[in-house]
Motif scaffolding. Structure first.
Motif, PDB file in Angstrom:
ATOM      1  N   VAL A  24     -16.120   5.325   2.762  1.00 33.56           N
ATOM      2  CA  VAL A  24     -15.724   5.816   3.988  1.00 33.56           C
ATOM      3  C   VAL A  24     -17.007   7.399   4.920  1.00 33.56           C
ATOM      4  CG1 VAL A  24     -14.737   8.417   4.086  1.00 33.56           C
ATOM      5  CG2 VAL A  24     -13.358   5.839   2.629  1.00 33.56           C
ATOM      6  N   GLN A  25     -17.671   7.399   3.332  1.00 37.51           N
ATOM      7  CA  GLN A  25     -18.835   8.398   3.985  1.00 37.51           C
ATOM      8  C   GLN A  25     -19.812   7.859   4.824  1.00 37.51           C
ATOM      9  OE1 GLN A  25     -20.729  10.280   0.246  1.00 37.51           O
ATOM     10  NE2 GLN A  25     -22.290  11.223   2.241  1.00 37.51           N
ATOM     11  N   ASP A  26     -19.931   7.056   4.634  1.00 36.75           N
ATOM     12  CA  ASP A  26     -20.963   6.204   5.995  1.00 36.75           C
ATOM     13  C   ASP A  26     -20.427   5.652   6.793  1.00 36.75           C
ATOM     14  OD1 ASP A  26     -22.422   5.690   3.583  1.00 36.75           O
ATOM     15  OD2 ASP A  26     -21.993   3.639   3.344  1.00 36.75           O
ATOM     16  N   ALA A  27     -18.907   5.587   7.076  1.00 38.28           N
ATOM     17  CA  ALA A  27     -18.153   5.273   8.378  1.00 38.28           C
ATOM     18  C   ALA A  27     -18.026   6.406   9.196  1.00 38.28           C
ATOM     19  CB  ALA A  27     -16.730   5.014   7.951  1.00 38.28           C
ATOM     20  N   LEU A  28     -17.463   7.665   8.332  1.00 45.40           N
ATOM     21  CA  LEU A  28     -18.086   8.921   8.945  1.00 45.40           C
ATOM     22  C   LEU A  28     -19.319   9.286   9.434  1.00 45.40           C
ATOM     23  CD1 LEU A  28     -15.848  11.051   5.975  1.00 45.40           C
ATOM     24  CD2 LEU A  28     -15.232  10.754   8.023  1.00 45.40           C
ATOM     25  N   TRP A  29     -20.690   9.462   8.680  1.00 44.86           N
ATOM     26  CA  TRP A  29     -21.643   9.705   9.796  1.00 44.86           C
ATOM     27  C   TRP A  29     -21.492   8.138  10.671  1.00 44.86           C
ATOM     28  CZ3 TRP A  29     -23.651  13.380   9.452  1.00 44.86           C
ATOM     29  CH2 TRP A  29     -23.541  14.855   7.866  1.00 44.86           C
ATOM     30  N   ALA A  30     -21.208   7.373  10.434  1.00 51.37           N
ATOM     31  CA  ALA A  30     -21.932   6.148  11.984  1.00 51.37           C
ATOM     32  C   ALA A  30     -21.008   6.686  13.098  1.00 51.37           C
ATOM     33  CB  ALA A  30     -21.184   4.400  10.900  1.00 51.37           C
ATOM     34  N   SER A  31     -19.516   7.406  12.900  1.00 57.47           N
ATOM     35  CA  SER A  31     -19.028   8.084  13.740  1.00 57.47           C
ATOM     36  C   SER A  31     -18.952   9.175  14.240  1.00 57.47           C
ATOM     37  CB  SER A  31     -17.250   7.477  13.101  1.00 57.47           C
ATOM     38  OG  SER A  31     -16.950   6.777  13.329  1.00 57.47           O
ATOM     39  N   ALA A  32     -19.665  10.182  13.547  1.00 54.68           N
ATOM     40  CA  ALA A  32     -19.773  11.267  13.938  1.00 54.68           C
ATOM     41  C   ALA A  32     -21.029  11.425  15.254  1.00 54.68           C
ATOM     42  CB  ALA A  32     -20.353  11.853  12.650  1.00 54.68           C
ATOM     43  N   GLY A  33     -21.104  12.489  15.683  1.00 50.44           N
ATOM     44  CA  GLY A  33     -21.396  12.575  17.255  1.00 50.44           C
ATOM     45  C   GLY A  33     -21.767  13.918  17.332  1.00 50.44           C
ATOM     46  N   PRO A  34     -22.797  14.626  18.249  1.00 54.22           N
ATOM     47  CA  PRO A  34     -23.223  16.072  18.474  1.00 54.22           C
ATOM     48  C   PRO A  34     -21.916  17.036  18.085  1.00 54.22           C
ATOM     49  CG  PRO A  34     -24.395  14.797  19.016  1.00 54.22           C
ATOM     50  CD  PRO A  34     -23.806  13.760  19.298  1.00 54.22           C
ATOM     51  N   GLY A  35     -20.944  16.534  18.874  1.00 49.49           N
ATOM     52  CA  GLY A  35     -19.869  16.853  19.107  1.00 49.49           C
ATOM     53  C   GLY A  35     -18.404  17.805  18.182  1.00 49.49           C
ATOM     54  N   ASP A  36     -19.333  16.912  16.884  1.00 45.74           N
ATOM     55  CA  ASP A  36     -18.402  17.285  15.745  1.00 45.74           C
ATOM     56  C   ASP A  36     -18.593  17.999  14.815  1.00 45.74           C
ATOM     57  OD1 ASP A  36     -16.652  14.885  15.954  1.00 45.74           O
ATOM     58  OD2 ASP A  36     -18.846  13.279  15.880  1.00 45.74           O
ATOM     59  N   GLY A  37     -19.916  18.449  14.821  1.00 46.35           N
ATOM     60  CA  GLY A  37     -20.079  19.762  14.609  1.00 46.35           C
ATOM     61  C   GLY A  37     -20.647  19.100  12.937  1.00 46.35           C
ATOM     62  N   LEU A  38     -21.094  17.949  12.302  1.00 45.23           N
ATOM     63  CA  LEU A  38     -20.040  17.660  10.811  1.00 45.23           C
ATOM     64  C   LEU A  38     -22.214  18.337  10.344  1.00 45.23           C
ATOM     65  CD1 LEU A  38     -19.181  15.918   9.053  1.00 45.23           C
ATOM     66  CD2 LEU A  38     -20.357  13.902   9.128  1.00 45.23           C
ATOM     67  N   GLU A  39     -22.197  18.432   9.396  1.00 47.00           N
ATOM     68  CA  GLU A  39     -22.915  19.109   8.767  1.00 47.00           C
ATOM     69  C   GLU A  39     -22.695  18.687   7.251  1.00 47.00           C
ATOM     70  OE1 GLU A  39     -25.285  21.742   9.661  1.00 47.00           O
ATOM     71  OE2 GLU A  39     -24.462  21.547  11.734  1.00 47.00           O
ATOM     72  N   HIS A  40     -21.802  18.062   6.184  1.00 49.73           N
ATOM     73  CA  HIS A  40     -22.190  17.559   5.004  1.00 49.73           C
ATOM     74  C   HIS A  40     -20.912  17.345   5.419  1.00 49.73           C
ATOM     75  CE1 HIS A  40     -24.127  16.668   1.370  1.00 49.73           C
ATOM     76  NE2 HIS A  40     -23.029  17.589   0.492  1.00 49.73           N
ATOM     77  N   VAL A  41     -20.867  15.843   4.083  1.00 50.23           N
ATOM     78  CA  VAL A  41     -19.696  15.375   3.595  1.00 50.23           C
ATOM     79  C   VAL A  41     -20.059  14.934   1.834  1.00 50.23           C
ATOM     80  CG1 VAL A  41     -18.555  12.924   3.783  1.00 50.23           C
ATOM     81  CG2 VAL A  41     -19.353  14.101   5.271  1.00 50.23           C
ATOM     82  N   ARG A  42     -18.609  15.140   1.594  1.00 49.61           N
ATOM     83  CA  ARG A  42     -18.373  14.748  -0.148  1.00 49.61           C
ATOM     84  C   ARG A  42     -17.417  14.035   0.104  1.00 49.61           C
ATOM     85  NH1 ARG A  42     -20.047  19.225  -4.073  1.00 49.61           N
ATOM     86  NH2 ARG A  42     -20.228  17.665  -5.280  1.00 49.61           N
ATOM     87  N   ALA A  43     -18.035  12.771  -0.681  1.00 45.10           N
ATOM     88  CA  ALA A  43     -16.509  11.773  -1.050  1.00 45.10           C
ATOM     89  C   ALA A  43     -16.860  11.008  -2.611  1.00 45.10           C
ATOM     90  CB  ALA A  43     -16.956  10.889   0.328  1.00 45.10           C
ATOM     91  N   ARG A  44     -15.026  11.446  -3.189  1.00 46.86           N
ATOM     92  CA  ARG A  44     -15.794  11.160  -4.074  1.00 46.86           C
ATOM     93  C   ARG A  44     -14.049  10.037  -4.823  1.00 46.86           C
ATOM     94  NH1 ARG A  44     -11.488  14.796  -6.877  1.00 46.86           N
ATOM     95  NH2 ARG A  44     -10.848  16.888  -5.870  1.00 46.86           N
ATOM     96  N   THR A  45     -14.263   9.402  -5.391  1.00 48.24           N
ATOM     97  CA  THR A  45     -12.512   8.780  -5.885  1.00 48.24           C
ATOM     98  C   THR A  45     -11.684   9.480  -6.860  1.00 48.24           C
ATOM     99  OG1 THR A  45     -13.750   7.173  -6.171  1.00 48.24           O
ATOM    100  CG2 THR A  45     -12.139   6.446  -6.942  1.00 48.24           C
ATOM    101  N   VAL A  46     -10.126   9.691  -6.499  1.00 48.06           N
ATOM    102  CA  VAL A  46      -9.133  10.041  -6.237  1.00 48.06           C
ATOM    103  C   VAL A  46      -7.439   9.193  -6.763  1.00 48.06           C
ATOM    104  CG1 VAL A  46      -9.769  12.456  -5.611  1.00 48.06           C
ATOM    105  CG2 VAL A  46      -7.750  11.453  -4.446  1.00 48.06           C
ATOM    106  N   PRO A  47      -6.966   9.299  -7.385  1.00 44.23           N
ATOM    107  CA  PRO A  47      -5.622   8.571  -8.140  1.00 44.23           C
ATOM    108  C   PRO A  47      -5.125   8.374  -6.294  1.00 44.23           C
ATOM    109  CG  PRO A  47      -5.661  10.257  -9.281  1.00 44.23           C
ATOM    110  CD  PRO A  47      -6.778  10.501  -8.222  1.00 44.23           C
ATOM    111  N   GLY A  48      -5.121   6.444  -5.684  1.00 42.71           N
ATOM    112  CA  GLY A  48      -4.703   5.598  -4.611  1.00 42.71           C
ATOM    113  C   GLY A  48      -5.963   6.486  -3.616  1.00 42.71           C
ATOM    114  N   GLY A  49      -7.308   6.870  -4.020  1.00 36.93           N
ATOM    115  CA  GLY A  49      -7.770   7.084  -2.530  1.00 36.93           C
ATOM    116  C   GLY A  49      -8.990   7.868  -2.348  1.00 36.93           C
ATOM    117  N   VAL A  50      -9.285   8.018  -1.924  1.00 34.56           N
ATOM    118  CA  VAL A  50     -10.511   9.174  -2.151  1.00 34.56           C
ATOM    119  C   VAL A  50     -10.576  10.679  -1.558  1.00 34.56           C
ATOM    120  CG1 VAL A  50     -12.554   9.431  -0.337  1.00 34.56           C
ATOM    121  CG2 VAL A  50     -11.657   7.392  -0.796  1.00 34.56           C
TER     122      VAL A  50
END
Length: 90
Positions: A24-50
């Motif tokens: 999920v983290q890799d997909a977010l960075w691959a999809s992010a562009g300058p207009g998205d303003g993405l600075e950092h992502v934290r992703a972890r496993t939770v029951p039933g998903g991420v």
């Protein structure tokens, strides 16, 4: 910068473990562009998903949440992370 918390639920019928937080983290960075303003992502496993925290540069919280959701829509559209859907804050 605003922290936007989201939970992705696995809505597929595929066996668990085929896609996880790092995918999920890799997909977010691959999809992010300058207009998205993405600075950092934290992703972890939770029951039933991420569990995600996206740190988004924006003028206010509402703009950050809109940017985060638009980015997630693009990132989840294809590939193995397409098995997830946005649920709610963790």
């Amino acid at each position: 910068m605003f922290a936007v918390q989201l939970t992705l639920l696995d809505v597929s019928a595929a066996p668990p473990g085929e896609a996880g937080p790092s995918d999920v983290q890799d997909a977010l960075w691959a999809s992010a562009g300058p207009g998205d303003g993405l600075e950092h992502v934290r992703a972890r496993t939770v029951p039933g998903g991420v569990g995600l925290v996206l740190y988004v540069r924006a003028s206010d919280r509402e703009a950050a949440e809109l940017r985060a959701h638009a980015l997630l829509d693009r990132a989840l559209a294809d590939g193995p992370v397409g098995r997830f859907a946005v649920a709610a804050p963790p």
